[in-house]
Write a protein that holds these residues in place. Structure first.
Motif, mmCIF file in Angstrom:
data_model
loop_
_atom_site.group_PDB
_atom_site.id
_atom_site.type_symbol
_atom_site.label_atom_id
_atom_site.label_comp_id
_atom_site.label_asym_id
_atom_site.label_seq_id
_atom_site.Cartn_x
_atom_site.Cartn_y
_atom_site.Cartn_z
ATOM 1 N N SER A 67 35.036 26.090 48.882
ATOM 2 C CA SER A 67 35.825 26.292 48.833
ATOM 3 C C SER A 67 35.491 28.256 48.660
ATOM 4 O O SER A 67 36.350 29.121 49.248
ATOM 5 N N LEU A 68 35.023 28.906 47.310
ATOM 6 C CA LEU A 68 35.055 29.918 47.342
ATOM 7 C C LEU A 68 34.690 30.625 48.929
ATOM 8 O O LEU A 68 34.791 31.760 49.089
ATOM 9 N N LEU A 69 33.653 30.011 49.519
ATOM 10 C CA LEU A 69 33.012 31.040 50.623
ATOM 11 C C LEU A 69 34.127 31.452 52.584
ATOM 12 O O LEU A 69 34.201 31.784 52.391
ATOM 13 N N SER A 70 35.307 30.098 51.328
ATOM 14 C CA SER A 70 36.086 30.527 52.579
ATOM 15 C C SER A 70 36.952 31.768 52.119
ATOM 16 O O SER A 70 37.404 32.525 52.467
ATOM 17 N N HIS A 71 37.329 31.499 51.083
ATOM 18 C CA HIS A 71 37.936 32.013 50.183
ATOM 19 C C HIS A 71 37.409 33.647 50.839
ATOM 20 O O HIS A 71 38.229 35.213 50.788
ATOM 21 N N TYR A 211 35.644 39.711 43.344
ATOM 22 C CA TYR A 211 35.504 38.758 42.411
ATOM 23 C C TYR A 211 34.798 39.195 40.860
ATOM 24 O O TYR A 211 33.521 40.198 41.327
ATOM 25 N N GLU A 212 34.691 38.697 40.163
ATOM 26 C CA GLU A 212 33.876 39.217 38.127
ATOM 27 C C GLU A 212 32.928 38.328 38.985
ATOM 28 O O GLU A 212 32.932 37.184 38.618
ATOM 29 N N VAL A 213 31.345 38.835 38.621
ATOM 30 C CA VAL A 213 30.499 37.920 38.704
ATOM 31 C C VAL A 213 29.310 38.567 39.406
ATOM 32 O O VAL A 213 29.150 40.371 40.066
ATOM 33 N N ASP A 214 27.999 38.103 38.321
ATOM 34 C CA ASP A 214 26.637 39.605 38.630
ATOM 35 C C ASP A 214 25.170 38.447 39.051
ATOM 36 O O ASP A 214 25.718 37.559 38.988
ATOM 37 N N ASP A 215 24.656 38.758 39.455
ATOM 38 C CA ASP A 215 23.437 38.972 40.472
ATOM 39 C C ASP A 215 23.099 37.711 39.917
ATOM 40 O O ASP A 215 22.735 36.442 41.096
ATOM 41 N N ALA A 216 22.922 37.103 38.604
ATOM 42 C CA ALA A 216 21.793 36.171 38.863
ATOM 43 C C ALA A 216 22.564 34.869 39.360
ATOM 44 O O ALA A 216 21.945 33.930 39.624
ATOM 45 N N ALA B 65 47.229 31.916 34.889
ATOM 46 C CA ALA B 65 47.606 32.157 36.336
ATOM 47 C C ALA B 65 47.087 33.520 36.540
ATOM 48 O O ALA B 65 46.943 34.318 36.013
ATOM 49 N N ASP B 66 46.407 33.674 37.740
ATOM 50 C CA ASP B 66 46.225 34.852 37.919
ATOM 51 C C ASP B 66 46.206 35.840 37.566
ATOM 52 O O ASP B 66 45.564 36.995 36.738
ATOM 53 N N HIS B 67 44.243 35.411 37.405
ATOM 54 C CA HIS B 67 43.622 35.826 36.319
ATOM 55 C C HIS B 67 42.469 35.956 37.666
ATOM 56 O O HIS B 67 42.925 36.386 38.516
ATOM 57 N N VAL B 68 41.822 37.637 36.733
ATOM 58 C CA VAL B 68 41.049 38.036 38.472
ATOM 59 C C VAL B 68 40.164 37.099 38.880
ATOM 60 O O VAL B 68 39.425 36.486 37.459
ATOM 61 N N PRO B 69 39.567 37.003 40.072
ATOM 62 C CA PRO B 69 39.185 36.292 40.444
ATOM 63 C C PRO B 69 37.707 36.352 40.330
ATOM 64 O O PRO B 69 36.968 37.577 39.918
ATOM 65 N N THR B 70 36.811 35.399 39.369
ATOM 66 C CA THR B 70 35.796 35.529 38.630
ATOM 67 C C THR B 70 35.332 34.017 39.428
ATOM 68 O O THR B 70 35.494 33.213 39.799
ATOM 69 N N ILE B 71 33.855 33.747 39.266
ATOM 70 C CA ILE B 71 32.605 32.969 39.703
ATOM 71 C C ILE B 71 31.834 32.908 38.214
ATOM 72 O O ILE B 71 31.774 33.423 37.566
ATOM 73 N N ALA B 72 32.418 31.411 37.491
ATOM 74 C CA ALA B 72 31.080 31.228 36.075
ATOM 75 C C ALA B 72 30.317 30.219 36.856
ATOM 76 O O ALA B 72 31.431 29.770 37.183
ATOM 77 N N ILE B 116 35.332 27.999 39.316
ATOM 78 C CA ILE B 116 35.079 30.461 40.581
ATOM 79 C C ILE B 116 37.451 29.704 40.300
ATOM 80 O O ILE B 116 38.177 28.850 40.716
ATOM 81 N N ILE B 117 37.532 30.976 40.121
ATOM 82 C CA ILE B 117 39.284 31.543 40.111
ATOM 83 C C ILE B 117 39.501 31.998 41.534
ATOM 84 O O ILE B 117 38.700 33.376 41.528
ATOM 85 N N ASN B 118 40.333 31.932 42.037
ATOM 86 C CA ASN B 118 40.311 32.404 42.973
ATOM 87 C C ASN B 118 41.719 33.460 42.943
ATOM 88 O O ASN B 118 42.416 33.375 42.310
ATOM 89 N N PRO B 119 42.026 33.862 44.109
ATOM 90 C CA PRO B 119 42.709 35.312 44.050
ATOM 91 C C PRO B 119 44.536 34.810 43.965
ATOM 92 O O PRO B 119 44.765 34.803 43.462
ATOM 93 N N ASP B 120 44.417 33.430 45.172
ATOM 94 C CA ASP B 120 45.397 32.600 44.903
ATOM 95 C C ASP B 120 45.749 31.664 43.380
ATOM 96 O O ASP B 120 46.347 31.078 43.951
ATOM 97 N N SER B 121 45.279 32.034 42.411
ATOM 98 C CA SER B 121 45.213 31.431 41.819
ATOM 99 C C SER B 121 44.793 29.436 41.463
ATOM 100 O O SER B 121 45.697 28.984 40.855
ATOM 101 N N SER B 122 43.777 29.319 42.688
ATOM 102 C CA SER B 122 43.933 28.659 42.418
ATOM 103 C C SER B 122 42.305 28.134 41.606
ATOM 104 O O SER B 122 41.481 28.899 41.687
ATOM 105 N N LEU B 123 42.411 27.118 41.021
ATOM 106 C CA LEU B 123 40.624 27.204 40.175
ATOM 107 C C LEU B 123 40.097 26.114 40.705
ATOM 108 O O LEU B 123 40.477 24.389 40.265
ATOM 109 N N ASN B 124 38.495 26.057 40.830
ATOM 110 C CA ASN B 124 37.486 25.237 41.001
ATOM 111 C C ASN B 124 36.530 25.164 40.789
ATOM 112 O O ASN B 124 35.926 26.166 40.091
#
Lengths: 290, 181
Positions: A67-71, A211-216, B65-72, B116-124
């Motif tokens: 889903s990230l990819l479409s976002h 998005y907050e993310v780093d390259d690794a 909710a409304d957390h900054v979008p992040t890929i963790a 993964i937190i998305n801008p619309d506050s959905s968390l996957n």
């Protein structure tokens, strides 16, 4: 005696059908086949329900992972030699599953002549090999023997990406597509593409900046998503295959049943003709004595 | 106390932004929409959570909710805690024990999953394997930890085997820690 029967059939309808014994043997073998296909159908039926449940879960998982990819509105990279992964299996007697995937791959190849192909499944490999042998860079056999496993998908993903460690190019750097049979219903499936992206393509997506993310982490995400997408494709392919096998076995049993009915009629007619002939002989013989 | 003020802050922010935003990014309404999926099981789908705590490779994170979008990336052996309106405790232990051949020597740890937190506050949250903390078997973990530390310190073992045993040992220790809490 059987040779006489056959050649007289070829010479014209002089003796009519084959001998009674031949028809009997055919009837016996066809009814054995019908029993086998019927039991295969039942086995496939039970597998379909379980496979369908797994597929629903795998689909939810795969869609969530992608889903990230479409976002971020990632754009599929346009390159001369992308990677195509054909998802199929080694098993036969499952209808048009393998040709469905191979045809879709061949259609894709017609527009992307330089693509590299990774094939999962021997049957699809045989079909794709006929036209694009040089493009196949790797193949995987004995996959989904007990059903789709995330471990298998992860190992396949590792192989596809792993050659970079040995100094080869990352096979995903020019973008990729997974072609699999999407399960639409118990009686229908459709070859569908699923895009997979390299970390660089994801990094170049328009909305990733939010998005907050780093390259690794992105590199890890690329590997994880490839494994997840492969797992999703394997699960859908497996469910489609079980459903197609069930349908194929059902049709085979039905056809065998029809053949048995026709042959039984032929058998009875031959039997009655033989009896009638004998009666005629006896009566003619008896009347000639008078 | 801190929790309540965080909620108030989130609600007022949502009201403020609702007036200025046009269509696409709809406001979250102060709730996280959580999808927590494993390959073989969907744990939660479209679940309204108030807060989700995860342990990522970069450290612990508390997501509202409304957390900054992040890929963790989830830490192997971390715990995911989900706080919802019904106050039912939901904690899951994330593990991924299988070690891929070429990553045993690489520097990055094996991934247990991603959040993964998305801008619309959905968390996957996608994890390969997650177990509810109540279902963790502390006895088996203790035995596993002892076995792994034995393998780690075995004299005849290769470097690769020792590295694998170390990862196993750390994982079992994490299981024990999670099961106690």
């Amino acid at each position: 005696m059987s040779i006489v029967g056959r050649s007289s059939g070829a010479l014209g309808q002089a003796r009519g059908y084959a001998t009674l014994k031949e028809i009997q043997m055919r009837l016996k073998s066809i009814s054995n086949i019908a029993k086998i296909t019927k039991s295969m159908k039942m086995i496939a039926s039970t597998k379909v329900t379980k496979a369908q449940r797994n597929m629903e879960t795998a689909r939810a998982y795969g869609q969530s992972a992608n889903s990230l990819l479409s976002h971020i509105e990632v754009v599929q990279k346009e390159a001369a030699n992308p990677l195509v992964v054909a998802v199929s299996s080694d098993r036969g007697l499952c209808g048009g599953i393998h040709s469905s995937v191979s045809r879709a791959v061949k259609r894709y190849m017609a527009n992307h002549q330089e693509s590299s192909i990774a094939v999962i499944g021997q049957k699809a490999r045989n079909q794709i090999q006929r036209d694009y042998r040089e493009n196949i860079i790797m193949h995987f056999d004995q996959v989904t023997k007990v059903g789709p496993l995330w471990l298998e998908a992860s190992m396949i993903a590792d192989q596809i990406l792993g050659s970079k460690a040995e100094g080869g190019a990352d096979k995903l750097e020019n973008g990729g597509t997974i072609v699999y049979n999407k399960f639409k219903s118990v009686i229908s499936y459709e070859a569908t593409p699923l895009a997979v992206h390299s970390a660089e393509t994801i990094a170049a997506a328009p909305k990733l900046a939010a998005y907050e993310v780093d390259d690794a982490i992105l590199k890890s995400y690329e590997e994880f998503t490839l494994a997840n997408s492969l797992y999703w494709a394997l699960a859908e392919g497996y469910a489609s295959e079980m459903a197609a096998k069930r349908t194929a076995m059902e049709n085979a049993t039905k056809n065998a049943g029809e053949m048995i009915t026709k042959l039984t009629l032929t058998y009875n007619r031959s039997r009655q003709a033989a009896i009638t002939n004998e009666l005629i002989d006896i009566i003619t013989g008896a009347s000639s004595l008078n | 106390m801190l929790f309540r003020s965080a909620l108030v802050a989130v609600r007022s922010a949502a009201n403020f932004s609702a007036r200025r935003l046009y269509a696409s990014e709809a406001g979250s309404g102060g709730k996280l929409r959580l999808n927590f999926a494993l390959p073989h099981q969907t744990i939660l789908k479209d679940f309204e959570a108030i807060q989700v705590n995860i342990q990522s490779s970069e450290g612990d994170m508390g997501i509202l909710a409304d957390h900054v979008p992040t890929i963790a990336q989830l830490a192997n052996g971390g715990v995911i805690e989900i706080l919802a309106a019904d106050n039912k405790p939901r904690k899951f232990f994330v593990e991924y024990l299988f070690i891929l051949p070429h990553t045993a020597q690489s520097s990055s740890p094996v991934s247990g999953g991603f959040a993964i937190i998305n801008p619309d506050s959905s968390l996957n949250i996608n994890a390969v394997e997650a177990v509810a903390v109540e279902d963790l078997d502390a006895e088996a973990a203790r035995k596993g930890a002892d076995e792994a530390s034995r393998k780690m310190n075995a004299s005849g073992a290769s470097e690769k085997d020792k590295a694998e045993a170390r990862v196993e040992f750390e994982l079992f220790e994490a299981v024990l820690a999670a099961a106690k809490v």
